[in-house]
Design an enzyme around this catalytic site. Structure first.
Site, PDB file in Angstrom:
ATOM      1  N   HIS A  65       1.149  12.254 -12.943  1.00 15.11           N
ATOM      2  CA  HIS A  65       0.531  10.974 -12.556  1.00 15.11           C
ATOM      3  C   HIS A  65       1.544  10.151 -11.755  1.00 15.11           C
ATOM      4  O   HIS A  65       2.679   9.992 -12.179  1.00 15.11           O
ATOM      5  CB  HIS A  65       0.123  10.160 -13.798  1.00 15.11           C
ATOM      6  N   CYS A  96       4.818  -0.107   2.742  1.00 17.54           N
ATOM      7  CA  CYS A  96       5.304  -1.418   3.201  1.00 17.54           C
ATOM      8  C   CYS A  96       6.587  -1.303   4.014  1.00 17.54           C
ATOM      9  O   CYS A  96       6.767  -2.027   4.992  1.00 17.54           O
ATOM     10  CB  CYS A  96       5.485  -2.373   2.025  1.00 17.54           C
ATOM     11  N   ASP A 155       0.822  -1.215   0.000  1.00 18.56           N
ATOM     12  CA  ASP A 155       0.000   0.000   0.000  1.00 18.56           C
ATOM     13  C   ASP A 155       0.857   1.267   0.000  1.00 18.56           C
ATOM     14  O   ASP A 155       0.431   2.302   0.510  1.00 18.56           O
ATOM     15  CB  ASP A 155      -0.933  -0.004   1.214  1.00 18.56           C
ATOM     16  N   HIS A 204       9.118  -3.842  -2.999  1.00 23.75           N
ATOM     17  CA  HIS A 204       8.297  -4.118  -1.810  1.00 23.75           C
ATOM     18  C   HIS A 204       9.147  -4.694  -0.679  1.00 23.75           C
ATOM     19  O   HIS A 204      10.040  -5.512  -0.920  1.00 23.75           O
ATOM     20  CB  HIS A 204       7.194  -5.121  -2.185  1.00 23.75           C
TER      21      HIS A 204
END
Length: 208
Positions: free
Chosen positions: A201, A16, A13, A120
């Protein structure tokens, strides 16, 4: 030492790193907001040490940036969290099986371990029997006179090597990403950064 090494999965999310550190330090996978605050306070309190040269952005700008739950942490944040907790943090990189040690040389007496797949962070722990509940996990290890944590280091490295053999990592130089806003495909971190700078973005998903 009894038990086996296990990888405790942390939700993906954007926080981590912080939640993995929260788990190995405090058995809490929901510490990200608190640890982001801790880092922002450390940085704001010492603009000399935490200069633009160190942070890659002006002190005040960095503080606002790190408090944004969409932003990822990395080496700078791990170094600060090692100092905050007064413990070494070992991060095992699956792609290279390298171990980056934060808080090294500060004579800390304990160490925790994370594993990193390129994008991650998960937590590493010793589980005392197969299927033991997470609350029984051991996540803090004593640093010995030779500055190692003994046989546990070999277990952690073996786990990283096994994950590498399974190719359980993301090659961040060459992985494919799609912009979640406009669906354009980009390659690697550099491509994502270029697209983010051009469009604003920042929501990317990996796709194969």
């Amino acid at each position: 030492m009894e038990g086996t090494i296990v990888r405790r999965v942390i939700p993906s999310d954007n926080s981590c790193l912080f939640n993995a550190v929260g788990y190995v330090m405090d058995h809490d996978k929901h510490k990200a907001p608190q640890l982001r605050q801790v880092i922002a306070a450390m940085v704001a309190s010492d603009p000399t040490q935490y200069s633009e040269a160190f942070l890659g952005k002006p002190n005040e700008e960095y503080c606002a940036w790190i408090l944004n739950p969409e932003k990822w942490g990395g080496a700078i944040e791990l170094a600060m969290l090692a100092d905050y907790y007064g413990r070494e943090i070992a991060a095992y990189d699956i792609q290279t099986t390298r171990c980056d040690l934060y808080g090294q040389g500060k004579n800390y007496h304990e160490r925790v371990m994370l594993i990193y797949d390129g994008i991650h962070y998960d937590a590493l722990a010793i589980s005392f029997y197969n299927g033991a509940p997470e609350e029984f996990d051991q996540t803090i290890f004593t640093v010995q006179k030779d500055r190692t944590i003994g046989p546990i280091e070999r277990l952690a490295l073996n786990l990283a090597m096994e994950q590498q053999r399974k190719r359980s990592y993301t090659d961040t130089a060459n992985f494919s990403l799609r912009c979640g806003v406009c669906q354009i495909g980009v390659v690697g971190q550099k491509g994502a950064m270029k697209h983010a700078q051009a469009t604003g973005h920042v929501n990317f998903q990996e796709f194969r």
